[in-house]
Scaffold this motif. Structure first.
Motif, PDB file in Angstrom:
ATOM      1  N   TRP A 206       0.932  -1.077  -0.037  1.00  0.00           N
ATOM      2  CA  TRP A 206       0.139   0.093   0.116  1.00  0.00           C
ATOM      3  C   TRP A 206       0.694   1.243   0.054  1.00  0.00           C
ATOM      4  O   TRP A 206       1.890   1.238   0.641  1.00  0.00           O
ATOM      5  CB  TRP A 206      -0.897   0.118   1.455  1.00  0.00           C
ATOM      6  N   GLY A 207       0.364   2.167  -0.769  1.00  0.00           N
ATOM      7  CA  GLY A 207       0.958   3.535  -0.753  1.00  0.00           C
ATOM      8  C   GLY A 207       0.040   4.640  -0.908  1.00  0.00           C
ATOM      9  O   GLY A 207      -0.799   4.508  -1.760  1.00  0.00           O
ATOM     10  N   LYS A 208       0.189   5.612  -0.677  1.00  0.00           N
ATOM     11  CA  LYS A 208      -0.694   6.776  -0.311  1.00  0.00           C
ATOM     12  C   LYS A 208      -0.729   7.646  -1.820  1.00  0.00           C
ATOM     13  O   LYS A 208       0.335   7.964  -2.281  1.00  0.00           O
ATOM     14  CB  LYS A 208      -0.613   7.755   0.610  1.00  0.00           C
ATOM     15  N   MET A 209      -1.804   7.854  -2.652  1.00  0.00           N
ATOM     16  CA  MET A 209      -1.698   8.576  -3.786  1.00  0.00           C
ATOM     17  C   MET A 209      -1.470  10.121  -3.195  1.00  0.00           C
ATOM     18  O   MET A 209      -1.829  10.625  -2.351  1.00  0.00           O
ATOM     19  CB  MET A 209      -2.934   8.602  -4.441  1.00  0.00           C
ATOM     20  N   CYS A 210      -0.805  10.753  -4.050  1.00  0.00           N
ATOM     21  CA  CYS A 210      -0.146  12.140  -3.743  1.00  0.00           C
ATOM     22  C   CYS A 210      -0.841  13.149  -4.780  1.00  0.00           C
ATOM     23  O   CYS A 210      -0.257  14.066  -5.078  1.00  0.00           O
ATOM     24  CB  CYS A 210       1.351  12.562  -3.561  1.00  0.00           C
ATOM     25  N   ASP A 211      -2.142  13.124  -5.257  1.00  0.00           N
ATOM     26  CA  ASP A 211      -2.610  13.905  -6.254  1.00  0.00           C
ATOM     27  C   ASP A 211      -3.371  15.286  -5.665  1.00  0.00           C
ATOM     28  O   ASP A 211      -3.536  15.083  -4.491  1.00  0.00           O
ATOM     29  CB  ASP A 211      -3.585  13.439  -7.196  1.00  0.00           C
ATOM     30  N   GLY A 212      -3.780  16.002  -6.480  1.00  0.00           N
ATOM     31  CA  GLY A 212      -4.473  17.409  -6.019  1.00  0.00           C
ATOM     32  C   GLY A 212      -3.868  18.718  -5.633  1.00  0.00           C
ATOM     33  O   GLY A 212      -4.584  19.453  -5.571  1.00  0.00           O
ATOM     34  N   ALA A 213      -2.354  18.646  -5.595  1.00  0.00           N
ATOM     35  CA  ALA A 213      -1.739  19.994  -5.133  1.00  0.00           C
ATOM     36  C   ALA A 213      -1.781  20.530  -6.524  1.00  0.00           C
ATOM     37  O   ALA A 213      -1.707  20.096  -7.506  1.00  0.00           O
ATOM     38  CB  ALA A 213      -0.371  19.594  -4.703  1.00  0.00           C
ATOM     39  N   GLN A 214      -1.809  22.100  -6.516  1.00  0.00           N
ATOM     40  CA  GLN A 214      -1.860  22.882  -7.197  1.00  0.00           C
ATOM     41  C   GLN A 214      -0.427  23.211  -7.977  1.00  0.00           C
ATOM     42  O   GLN A 214       0.716  23.078  -7.027  1.00  0.00           O
ATOM     43  CB  GLN A 214      -2.455  24.235  -7.163  1.00  0.00           C
ATOM     44  N   GLN A 215       0.022  23.167  -9.308  1.00  0.00           N
ATOM     45  CA  GLN A 215       1.138  23.095  -9.565  1.00  0.00           C
ATOM     46  C   GLN A 215       1.575  24.674 -10.335  1.00  0.00           C
ATOM     47  O   GLN A 215       0.448  25.091 -10.861  1.00  0.00           O
ATOM     48  CB  GLN A 215       1.453  22.045 -10.796  1.00  0.00           C
ATOM     49  N   GLY A 216       2.607  25.131 -10.080  1.00  0.00           N
ATOM     50  CA  GLY A 216       2.953  26.524 -10.394  1.00  0.00           C
ATOM     51  C   GLY A 216       4.133  27.105 -10.113  1.00  0.00           C
ATOM     52  O   GLY A 216       4.878  26.347  -9.633  1.00  0.00           O
ATOM     53  N   GLN A 217       4.108  28.504 -10.110  1.00  0.00           N
ATOM     54  CA  GLN A 217       5.280  29.190  -9.718  1.00  0.00           C
ATOM     55  C   GLN A 217       5.587  28.886  -8.113  1.00  0.00           C
ATOM     56  O   GLN A 217       4.640  28.674  -7.334  1.00  0.00           O
ATOM     57  CB  GLN A 217       5.146  30.713  -9.858  1.00  0.00           C
TER      58      GLN A 217
END
Length: 397
Positions: A206-217
């Protein structure tokens, strides 16, 4: 590049049966990364030596996976282990000693991705002898990242990049997760799941997904929170005081102010291993007609200048040659050191110590960094552990 995996059953058995590691030390270290599994060979991430077969993109770490070199001291038992990886602007070498400039390879050195080990990058692999000897034989801790993970950190055109890495629990997600930029899709449709597939059939630990953060400057952090290193006053205004520029620091914990021995207000932070204090002007031209960079820095508990590398950089073209802060000498008073470095010492062609008798003419490098291009000052922690850094009166003269 071509897949760098080992297919021997004995190697697979050894990797899978070795005992799991109970603890991690959270220390950042310097390594190197290539990539595999891009369009034209996307299925290769699903046939790694750990035997997990098809990797579901919606569970565990998705397609953020990696192969690690079997020359690593802790290779044994690496299947299912997780690492946090960030692109590191740097000059690096391959296993044959060939140097390459990757100072401009990073999308954002402050963003990172967590990957799970599912494959091996074998040093001895006759079918791909030259390439594996080039990358996988232990001169660096080497990761062959899935193209999905690699593209979050830098463009695939670079082929290889320097990285900062640390082992982490597989439920860990970065403070600033790196994401694919809009329009970038390195994986092709032939990675569709097998017939009758369900995510529950994914064989990985098992490993936690790390999606959802905003990418940018890079974002300015508030005092005492996250990774920000300073107050951020006058961001992007480009005044004479470098500390008034936008604060793009990364792996910097906390922020506070102190009075220097001369009475000036110093901006302070704790740089974690591999972290850097970065000050970005937002535009070039700050060095026109300038000859030196001066700064005041607080001495550490042993009375020494902090062990950091000072460098100029261009956001678009990469980094100039770094200068060891401890090599600058300077005048010391009341626990602080006033330092000065002629700007031409940051040029890649600098041989020995340069005087400040000439205006800054650029530093060269792979991107051809001219005097007008420089828009950033970087001070990077050379240690794997924490160092406090307090700066005052940072300016060009």
């Amino acid at each position: 590049m071509a897949p760098l995996r080992a297919l021997g059953l004995l190697l697979l058995a050894a990797a899978l049966l070795a005992p799991a590691r109970a603890v991690v030390d959270w220390q950042w270290r310097v390594g190197r990364a290539t990539n595999y599994g891009a369009a034209g060979d996307p299925w290769s991430i699903h046939v790694g030596s750990c035997g997990y077969y098809y990797l579901d993109p919606t569970v565990n770490k998705g397609w953020d996976v990696a192969a690690i070199t079997d020359a690593a001291p802790d290779y044994k038992g690496s299947c299912g282990r997780c690492y946090e990886i960030a692109c590191a602007p740097m000059h690096l070498t391959d296993g044959y000693g060939q140097g390459m400039d990757r100072n401009a390879a990073c999308r954002d050195p402050g963003a990172s991705v967590t990957v799970m080990v599912t494959d091996t990058c074998p040093c001895d692999y006759p079918a791909n002898y030259y390439s594996n000897k080039r990358w996988c034989c232990g001169d660096y801790m080497h990761f062959d990242l899935s193209s999905w993970a690699f593209e979050k950190l830098g463009e695939r055109k670079w082929g290889v990049m320097g990285v900062h890495y640390r082992e982490v629990p597989c439920d860990h997600c970065p403070d600033r997760p790196a994401q694919l930029p809009p329009g970038v899709a390195p994986s092709a449709a032939v990675q569709d799941p097998p017939p009758g597939w369900a995510p529950s059939r994914d064989k990985r630990p098992w490993g936690k997904m790390c999606d959802g953060a905003q990418q940018g400057q890079p974002q300015q952090q508030q005092q005492g929170q996250g990774q920000g290193a300073g107050q951020g006053a006058g961001q992007g205004q480009g005044g004479g005081d470098v500390l008034s520029w936008a604060n793009w620091s990364y792996r910097a914990r906390g922020a506070w102010t102190e009075a220097s021995s001369g009475g000036a207000t110093a901006s302070c932070t704790t740089l974690q291993g591999g972290g850097a204090a970065r000050y970005n002007r937002g535009a070039g031209g700050a060095l026109q007609g300038k000859r030196r960079l001066v700064l005041t820095v607080k001495l550490d508990g042993s009375g020494q200048v902090p062990d950091v590398t000072l460098a100029l950089a261009s956001t678009r073209k990469g980094q100039c040659r770094g200068v060891d802060l401890r090599s600058l000498g300077g005048q010391r008073s009341g626990g602080w050191a006033a330092l000065s470095v002629p700007l031409n010492n940051f040029a890649w062609w600098a041989g020995g110590w340069q005087s400040d008798g000439a205006d800054f003419g650029g530093c060269g490098g792979g991107g051809g960094i001219g005097g007008w291009d420089v828009d950033e000052v970087r001070l990077r922690n050379k240690w794997g552990g924490d160092q406090a850094l307090c700066l005052a009166d940072v300016r060009f003269e």
